[in-house]
Design an enzyme around this catalytic site. Structure first.
Site, PDB file in Angstrom:
ATOM      1  N   SER A 174       0.528  -1.703  -0.005  1.00  0.00           N
ATOM      2  CA  SER A 174      -0.233  -0.647   0.434  1.00  0.00           C
ATOM      3  C   SER A 174       0.587   1.117  -0.222  1.00  0.00           C
ATOM      4  O   SER A 174       0.368   2.083  -0.762  1.00  0.00           O
ATOM      5  CB  SER A 174      -1.430   0.204   0.996  1.00  0.00           C
ATOM      6  OG  SER A 174      -2.018  -0.753   0.630  1.00  0.00           O
ATOM      7  N   LYS A 214     -10.593  -6.020   9.223  1.00  0.00           N
ATOM      8  CA  LYS A 214     -11.056  -5.528   8.201  1.00  0.00           C
ATOM      9  C   LYS A 214     -12.885  -5.975   9.028  1.00  0.00           C
ATOM     10  O   LYS A 214     -13.571  -5.111   8.970  1.00  0.00           O
ATOM     11  CB  LYS A 214     -11.154  -5.863   6.818  1.00  0.00           C
ATOM     12  CG  LYS A 214     -10.102  -5.587   5.769  1.00  0.00           C
ATOM     13  CD  LYS A 214     -10.182  -6.594   4.504  1.00  0.00           C
ATOM     14  CE  LYS A 214      -8.435  -6.314   3.668  1.00  0.00           C
ATOM     15  NZ  LYS A 214      -8.757  -6.433   2.811  1.00  0.00           N
ATOM     16  N   GLU A 266     -22.659   2.585   2.213  1.00  0.00           N
ATOM     17  CA  GLU A 266     -23.810   1.257   2.230  1.00  0.00           C
ATOM     18  C   GLU A 266     -23.139  -0.331   2.045  1.00  0.00           C
ATOM     19  O   GLU A 266     -23.518  -0.819   2.391  1.00  0.00           O
ATOM     20  CB  GLU A 266     -24.764   1.959   1.426  1.00  0.00           C
ATOM     21  CG  GLU A 266     -26.109   1.263   0.962  1.00  0.00           C
ATOM     22  CD  GLU A 266     -27.281   1.146  -0.202  1.00  0.00           C
ATOM     23  OE1 GLU A 266     -27.558   2.835  -0.402  1.00  0.00           O
ATOM     24  OE2 GLU A 266     -28.025   0.472  -0.625  1.00  0.00           O
ATOM     25  N   ASP A 320     -12.335  -3.072  -2.027  1.00  0.00           N
ATOM     26  CA  ASP A 320     -11.334  -4.264  -2.981  1.00  0.00           C
ATOM     27  C   ASP A 320     -12.813  -4.661  -3.475  1.00  0.00           C
ATOM     28  O   ASP A 320     -12.433  -4.793  -4.128  1.00  0.00           O
ATOM     29  CB  ASP A 320     -12.173  -5.583  -0.963  1.00  0.00           C
ATOM     30  CG  ASP A 320     -10.529  -5.874  -0.746  1.00  0.00           C
ATOM     31  OD1 ASP A 320      -9.646  -4.579  -0.981  1.00  0.00           O
ATOM     32  OD2 ASP A 320     -10.813  -5.524   0.350  1.00  0.00           O
ATOM     33  N   ALA A 345     -14.486 -18.268   0.711  1.00  0.00           N
ATOM     34  CA  ALA A 345     -15.323 -17.681   1.539  1.00  0.00           C
ATOM     35  C   ALA A 345     -14.488 -16.978   2.534  1.00  0.00           C
ATOM     36  O   ALA A 345     -15.522 -16.543   3.752  1.00  0.00           O
ATOM     37  CB  ALA A 345     -16.333 -18.808   2.247  1.00  0.00           C
ATOM     38  N   GLY A 346     -13.803 -16.630   2.466  1.00  0.00           N
ATOM     39  CA  GLY A 346     -13.154 -15.453   3.742  1.00  0.00           C
ATOM     40  C   GLY A 346     -13.466 -13.917   3.100  1.00  0.00           C
ATOM     41  O   GLY A 346     -14.663 -13.266   2.733  1.00  0.00           O
ATOM     42  N   ALA A 361     -12.587 -11.697   1.056  1.00  0.00           N
ATOM     43  CA  ALA A 361     -11.991 -10.887  -0.043  1.00  0.00           C
ATOM     44  C   ALA A 361     -12.499 -11.399  -0.552  1.00  0.00           C
ATOM     45  O   ALA A 361     -13.710 -10.881  -1.500  1.00  0.00           O
ATOM     46  CB  ALA A 361     -11.218 -11.259  -0.369  1.00  0.00           C
ATOM     47  N   ARG A 377     -12.819 -24.732   0.123  1.00  0.00           N
ATOM     48  CA  ARG A 377     -12.534 -25.847   0.642  1.00  0.00           C
ATOM     49  C   ARG A 377     -13.066 -26.248   1.918  1.00  0.00           C
ATOM     50  O   ARG A 377     -13.937 -27.303   2.571  1.00  0.00           O
ATOM     51  CB  ARG A 377     -10.957 -25.490   1.196  1.00  0.00           C
ATOM     52  CG  ARG A 377     -10.207 -25.453   1.910  1.00  0.00           C
ATOM     53  CD  ARG A 377      -8.874 -25.017   2.709  1.00  0.00           C
ATOM     54  NE  ARG A 377      -9.148 -24.350   3.307  1.00  0.00           N
ATOM     55  CZ  ARG A 377      -7.411 -23.909   3.919  1.00  0.00           C
ATOM     56  NH1 ARG A 377      -6.135 -24.744   3.062  1.00  0.00           N
ATOM     57  NH2 ARG A 377      -7.050 -23.324   4.670  1.00  0.00           N
TER      58      ARG A 377
HETATM   59  P1  NAP Z   1      -8.749 -14.682   4.328  1.00  0.00           P
HETATM   60  O1  NAP Z   1     -10.346 -14.106   5.195  1.00  0.00           O
HETATM   61  O2  NAP Z   1      -8.056 -15.893   5.042  1.00  0.00           O
HETATM   62  O3  NAP Z   1      -9.538 -15.958   3.333  1.00  0.00           O
HETATM   63  C1  NAP Z   1      -8.912 -16.608   3.019  1.00  0.00           C
HETATM   64  C2  NAP Z   1      -9.340 -17.743   1.864  1.00  0.00           C
HETATM   65  O4  NAP Z   1      -9.529 -18.568   1.181  1.00  0.00           O
HETATM   66  C3  NAP Z   1     -10.395 -18.851   2.956  1.00  0.00           C
HETATM   67  O5  NAP Z   1     -11.961 -19.456   1.961  1.00  0.00           O
HETATM   68  C4  NAP Z   1      -9.954 -20.279   3.208  1.00  0.00           C
HETATM   69  O6  NAP Z   1     -10.545 -21.398   3.310  1.00  0.00           O
HETATM   70  C5  NAP Z   1      -9.049 -20.114   1.515  1.00  0.00           C
HETATM   71  N1  NAP Z   1      -8.081 -20.578   1.229  1.00  0.00           N
HETATM   72  C6  NAP Z   1      -6.518 -20.697   2.005  1.00  0.00           C
HETATM   73  N2  NAP Z   1      -5.628 -21.499   1.574  1.00  0.00           N
HETATM   74  C7  NAP Z   1      -6.214 -22.294   0.572  1.00  0.00           C
HETATM   75  C8  NAP Z   1      -6.165 -23.264  -0.456  1.00  0.00           C
HETATM   76  N3  NAP Z   1      -4.647 -24.008   0.100  1.00  0.00           N
HETATM   77  N4  NAP Z   1      -7.108 -24.461  -1.349  1.00  0.00           N
HETATM   78  C9  NAP Z   1      -8.212 -23.385  -1.028  1.00  0.00           C
HETATM   79  N5  NAP Z   1      -8.748 -22.598  -0.466  1.00  0.00           N
HETATM   80  C10 NAP Z   1      -8.007 -21.520   0.562  1.00  0.00           C
HETATM   81  O7  NAP Z   1      -8.044 -13.587   3.645  1.00  0.00           O
HETATM   82  P2  NAP Z   1      -8.806 -12.343   2.292  1.00  0.00           P
HETATM   83  O8  NAP Z   1      -8.482 -11.633   3.219  1.00  0.00           O
HETATM   84  O9  NAP Z   1      -9.738 -13.579   1.895  1.00  0.00           O
HETATM   85  O10 NAP Z   1      -7.613 -13.196   1.595  1.00  0.00           O
HETATM   86  C11 NAP Z   1      -7.762 -14.303  -0.148  1.00  0.00           C
HETATM   87  C12 NAP Z   1      -6.487 -13.742  -0.810  1.00  0.00           C
HETATM   88  O11 NAP Z   1      -6.567 -12.323  -1.612  1.00  0.00           O
HETATM   89  C13 NAP Z   1      -4.854 -13.787   0.191  1.00  0.00           C
HETATM   90  O12 NAP Z   1      -3.894 -14.594  -0.856  1.00  0.00           O
HETATM   91  C14 NAP Z   1      -4.716 -11.824  -0.410  1.00  0.00           C
HETATM   92  O13 NAP Z   1      -3.731 -11.036  -0.341  1.00  0.00           O
HETATM   93  C15 NAP Z   1      -5.304 -11.632  -1.571  1.00  0.00           C
HETATM   94  N6  NAP Z   1      -6.105 -10.309  -1.816  1.00  0.00           N
HETATM   95  C16 NAP Z   1      -5.629 -10.005  -3.064  1.00  0.00           C
HETATM   96  C17 NAP Z   1      -6.476  -8.721  -3.385  1.00  0.00           C
HETATM   97  C18 NAP Z   1      -6.523  -7.839  -4.211  1.00  0.00           C
HETATM   98  O14 NAP Z   1      -6.412  -6.604  -4.185  1.00  0.00           O
HETATM   99  N7  NAP Z   1      -5.346  -8.197  -5.387  1.00  0.00           N
HETATM  100  C19 NAP Z   1      -7.540  -8.648  -1.597  1.00  0.00           C
HETATM  101  C20 NAP Z   1      -7.524  -8.713  -0.552  1.00  0.00           C
HETATM  102  C21 NAP Z   1      -7.249 -10.196  -0.421  1.00  0.00           C
HETATM  103  P3  NAP Z   1     -11.022 -21.876   4.905  1.00  0.00           P
HETATM  104  O15 NAP Z   1     -11.837 -20.923   5.386  1.00  0.00           O
HETATM  105  O16 NAP Z   1     -11.245 -23.257   4.518  1.00  0.00           O
HETATM  106  O17 NAP Z   1      -9.497 -21.228   5.769  1.00  0.00           O
END
Ligand code: NAP
Length: 295
Positions: free
Chosen positions: A21, A68, A80, A104, A128-129, A131, A151
């Site tokens: 950032s 977040k 909103e 996002d 389902a995290g 992002a 998963r």
């Molecule tokens: P998060 O809230 O921790 O969620 C991670 C998600 O990925 C969960 O659904 C998790 O499943 C799943 N997961 C993790 N490892 C896995 C694997 N090996 N196989 C299958 N599913 C897996 O994280 P987040 O904030 O959503 O971020 C997710 C990714 O997006 C990160 O790599 C982050 O760097 C990227 N991101 C990119 C941007 C961008 O602007 N490009 C913005 C935000 C995030 P479980 O619930 O089963 O653990």
């Protein structure tokens, strides 16, 4: 030039030392001729950090993992969509009040819509995290038909139910019959570069595949999608756009996304020796070049 007029912005998170950032925002501020600086704050105690933001008059803050959702009770208001998503990645200070936004979802949608017209499209969303949640809300806003898989099936099923989306189990079997596939999981993120969230065989020629993972930029999923003849979108496209939307929320001015992407590509390039150069306009309107060390 940092002086007594400089406006302070920053990112709060933990860990945060890897954050890109500061690259996005300091570059954009300098090119826009703004007397502003952006720092990374590794926060232990969120309540104390919020008091600091208010007390010091920090103008705008990015919010990242793990805050977040934790930040929400500390805000005076949310816009909103951030309220619907129940996640905030951007805070703007308005007359001493802290207002929460989410960029996002708009960053992800902007990246997709640059390449695909989403009207009437079927999208397969993985994850389902935090992002994935923001992307799912964005896709729903656009009226897409969305299948969601993760998963942890319970999490994906709960998100699907909340939003009226269709839940599918992982691993995907057969053709997903989708126009677009979005990976919003961390699968494939360094150091697990060898992983992909889906088997190569489910990637159909003609499909658009977006991976929001940006370290590495070319994930295994994107490599295999290219091999299968899919159109691909890397994680930098969303990253640059969510940052650009933050700058616009804070300053009312749109930064150039192309230049933000160039800064990010340099920062992410393993061969760049983590050096970058920024073209900037000084307070007196003079052009200058800043050379700094990165990451
Ligand atoms: P998060 O809230 O921790 O969620 C991670 C998600 O990925 C969960 O659904 C998790 O499943 C799943 N997961 C993790 N490892 C896995 C694997 N090996 N196989 C299958 N599913 C897996 O994280 P987040 O904030 O959503 O971020 C997710 C990714 O997006 C990160 O790599 C982050 O760097 C990227 N991101 C990119 C941007 C961008 O602007 N490009 C913005 C935000 C995030 P479980 O619930 O089963 O653990």
């Amino acid at each position: 030039m940092i002086d007594a007029q400089t406006q302070l912005y920053g990112v709060i998170g933990n860990p945060v030392r890897h954050s890109l950032s500061p690259v996005i925002h300091n570059g954009a501020f300098q090119r826009m001729g703004l007397n502003a600086a952006y720092l990374a704050f590794e926060v232990q105690n969120l309540g104390e950090a919020v008091r600091g933001i208010k007390g010091l008059g920090i103008r705008g803050v990015s919010v990242t993992i793990p805050f977040k959702t934790q930040i929400i009770p500390f805000l005076d208001r949310m816009d909103e969509l951030a309220g619907k998503i129940q996640a905030v990645n951007t805070i703007r200070r308005e007359e001493g009040r802290l207002i929460g936004y989410n960029t996002d979802w708009s960053g992800a949608l902007g990246a997709l819509e640059d390449k695909v017209n989403l009207t009437g499209k079927t999208v397969f969303l993985l994850g389902a995290g935090g992002a994935a949640r923001a992307v799912a809300f964005g896709l729903k806003e656009r009226g897409c038909r969305v299948f969601i898989a993760s998963r942890s099936p319970k999490k994906a099923a709960a998100l699907a139910e909340e939003l009226g989306l269709v839940h599918r189990p992982l691993p995907l079997v057969g053709r997903p019959d989708a126009d677009v596939l979005v990976n919003a999981t961390s699968a494939g993120m360094s150091p697990s570069d060898g992983e992909s969230p889906v088997a190569k065989e489910v990637l159909d020629k003609g499909m658009t595949v977006m991976d929001i993972v940006y370290k590495p930029l070319k994930t295994r999923l994107l490599r295999e999608a290219e091999e299968r003849g899919c159109r691909t979108i890397d994680g930098l496209e969303m990253l640059a756009r969510q940052g650009a939307a933050q700058v616009e929320i804070w300053t009312g001015k749109k930064p150039e996304i192309k230049e933000i992407k160039e800064d990010l590509r340099r920062a992410l390039d393993p061969h760049s020796a983590f050096r970058y150069q920024l073209s900037a306009v000084g307070n007196q309107g003079e052009k200058k070049t800043i050379d700094g060390s990165m990451l």
